[in-house]
Design a protein around this motif. Sequence first.
Motif, PDB file in Angstrom:
ATOM      1  N   GLU A  64     -55.377 -69.747 -20.178  1.00 16.67           N
ATOM      2  CA  GLU A  64     -55.955 -69.060 -21.331  1.00 16.67           C
ATOM      3  C   GLU A  64     -55.161 -67.784 -21.561  1.00 16.67           C
ATOM      4  N   LEU A  65     -54.981 -67.440 -22.839  1.00 17.85           N
ATOM      5  CA  LEU A  65     -54.261 -66.221 -23.191  1.00 17.85           C
ATOM      6  C   LEU A  65     -55.205 -65.273 -23.922  1.00 17.85           C
ATOM      7  N   TYR A  66     -55.377 -64.091 -23.353  1.00 18.32           N
ATOM      8  CA  TYR A  66     -56.177 -63.029 -23.951  1.00 18.32           C
ATOM      9  C   TYR A  66     -55.202 -61.939 -24.400  1.00 18.32           C
ATOM     10  N   ASP A  67     -55.072 -61.746 -25.705  1.00 19.77           N
ATOM     11  CA  ASP A  67     -54.160 -60.733 -26.215  1.00 19.77           C
ATOM     12  C   ASP A  67     -54.945 -59.731 -27.058  1.00 19.77           C
ATOM     13  N   LYS A  68     -54.266 -59.043 -27.967  1.00 19.39           N
ATOM     14  CA  LYS A  68     -54.929 -57.990 -28.745  1.00 19.39           C
ATOM     15  C   LYS A  68     -56.057 -58.523 -29.628  1.00 19.39           C
ATOM     16  N   ARG A  69     -56.112 -59.835 -29.845  1.00 20.09           N
ATOM     17  CA  ARG A  69     -57.194 -60.425 -30.638  1.00 20.09           C
ATOM     18  C   ARG A  69     -58.493 -60.511 -29.842  1.00 20.09           C
ATOM     19  N   TYR A  70     -58.390 -60.406 -28.524  1.00 23.31           N
ATOM     20  CA  TYR A  70     -59.585 -60.476 -27.682  1.00 23.31           C
ATOM     21  C   TYR A  70     -60.273 -59.115 -27.709  1.00 23.31           C
ATOM     22  N   LEU A  71     -61.432 -59.059 -28.313  1.00 23.37           N
ATOM     23  CA  LEU A  71     -62.132 -57.801 -28.559  1.00 23.37           C
ATOM     24  C   LEU A  71     -63.299 -57.563 -27.605  1.00 23.37           C
ATOM     25  N   GLY A  72     -63.420 -58.396 -26.591  1.00 28.27           N
ATOM     26  CA  GLY A  72     -64.484 -58.241 -25.609  1.00 28.27           C
ATOM     27  C   GLY A  72     -65.364 -59.471 -25.531  1.00 28.27           C
ATOM     28  N   TYR A  73     -66.055 -59.587 -24.403  1.00 25.57           N
ATOM     29  CA  TYR A  73     -66.839 -60.773 -24.070  1.00 25.57           C
ATOM     30  C   TYR A  73     -67.847 -61.152 -25.146  1.00 25.57           C
ATOM     31  N   ASP A  74     -68.564 -60.196 -25.685  1.00 29.43           N
ATOM     32  CA  ASP A  74     -69.636 -60.490 -26.637  1.00 29.43           C
ATOM     33  C   ASP A  74     -69.258 -60.258 -28.095  1.00 29.43           C
ATOM     34  N   HIS A  75     -68.012 -59.913 -28.358  1.00 32.68           N
ATOM     35  CA  HIS A  75     -67.621 -59.584 -29.736  1.00 32.68           C
ATOM     36  C   HIS A  75     -67.535 -60.857 -30.584  1.00 32.68           C
ATOM     37  N   PRO A  76     -68.215 -60.891 -31.730  1.00 35.37           N
ATOM     38  CA  PRO A  76     -68.225 -62.104 -32.557  1.00 35.37           C
ATOM     39  C   PRO A  76     -66.887 -62.432 -33.208  1.00 35.37           C
ATOM     40  N   ASP A  77     -65.963 -61.456 -33.274  1.00 35.59           N
ATOM     41  CA  ASP A  77     -64.657 -61.697 -33.894  1.00 35.59           C
ATOM     42  C   ASP A  77     -63.535 -61.852 -32.868  1.00 35.59           C
ATOM     43  N   ALA A  78     -63.890 -61.946 -31.593  1.00 31.22           N
ATOM     44  CA  ALA A  78     -62.874 -62.092 -30.547  1.00 31.22           C
ATOM     45  C   ALA A  78     -62.188 -63.453 -30.663  1.00 31.22           C
ATOM     46  N   GLU A  79     -60.914 -63.480 -30.287  1.00 32.25           N
ATOM     47  CA  GLU A  79     -60.155 -64.735 -30.244  1.00 32.25           C
ATOM     48  C   GLU A  79     -59.352 -64.793 -28.955  1.00 32.25           C
ATOM     49  N   MET A  80     -59.190 -65.991 -28.432  1.00 30.70           N
ATOM     50  CA  MET A  80     -58.353 -66.248 -27.263  1.00 30.70           C
ATOM     51  C   MET A  80     -57.808 -67.661 -27.410  1.00 30.70           C
ATOM     52  N   ASP A  81     -56.653 -67.920 -26.805  1.00 28.11           N
ATOM     53  CA  ASP A  81     -56.023 -69.234 -26.899  1.00 28.11           C
ATOM     54  C   ASP A  81     -56.124 -69.968 -25.569  1.00 28.11           C
ATOM     55  N   ILE A  82     -56.327 -71.275 -25.679  1.00 28.35           N
ATOM     56  CA  ILE A  82     -56.359 -72.149 -24.511  1.00 28.35           C
ATOM     57  C   ILE A  82     -55.148 -73.079 -24.622  1.00 28.35           C
ATOM     58  N   TYR A  83     -54.315 -73.076 -23.603  1.00 24.82           N
ATOM     59  CA  TYR A  83     -53.083 -73.875 -23.591  1.00 24.82           C
ATOM     60  C   TYR A  83     -53.279 -75.071 -22.668  1.00 24.82           C
ATOM     61  N   ILE A  84     -53.129 -76.269 -23.232  1.00 29.69           N
ATOM     62  CA  ILE A  84     -53.239 -77.508 -22.462  1.00 29.69           C
ATOM     63  C   ILE A  84     -51.842 -78.150 -22.439  1.00 29.69           C
ATOM     64  N   PRO A  85     -51.250 -78.352 -21.252  1.00 25.72           N
ATOM     65  CA  PRO A  85     -49.882 -78.886 -21.185  1.00 25.72           C
ATOM     66  C   PRO A  85     -49.822 -80.361 -21.590  1.00 25.72           C
ATOM     67  N   ILE A  86     -48.855 -80.655 -22.442  1.00 28.42           N
ATOM     68  CA  ILE A  86     -48.623 -82.038 -22.877  1.00 28.42           C
ATOM     69  C   ILE A  86     -47.159 -82.383 -22.690  1.00 28.42           C
ATOM     70  N   VAL A  87     -46.870 -83.665 -22.613  1.00 24.31           N
ATOM     71  CA  VAL A  87     -45.493 -84.131 -22.428  1.00 24.31           C
ATOM     72  C   VAL A  87     -44.763 -84.099 -23.756  1.00 24.31           C
TER      73      VAL A  87
END
Length: 87
Positions: A64-87
């Motif tokens: 998971e990537l938490y960058d400047k878009r991650y505004l905190g655990y309970d923030h309704p506008d927070a964003e984070m990316d989940i990376y799933i490896p594929i071939v």
Amino acid sequence: VAAVEVDSLDNLPAPFVPKVIEGGRYAVFTHKGSTAAVQDTFNYIWGTWFLSTKETLDDREDFELYDKRYLGYDHPDAEMDIYIPIV
């Protein structure tokens, strides 16, 4: 495991340990909203996308990537990316 990107793996102070995330292709999913609801995104990834995709999973680690878009655990506008490896 929490991680931070560094320019060099030399001279890392204890208790840090080096870890390299391999490059390659990843399916990237953006979770929007409270982190408390991240299970909904994982349910979509494994219950919908995975069951219908033609992609093949790779055995590299997902992360998971938490960058400047991650505004905190309970923030309704927070964003984070989940990376799933594929071939």
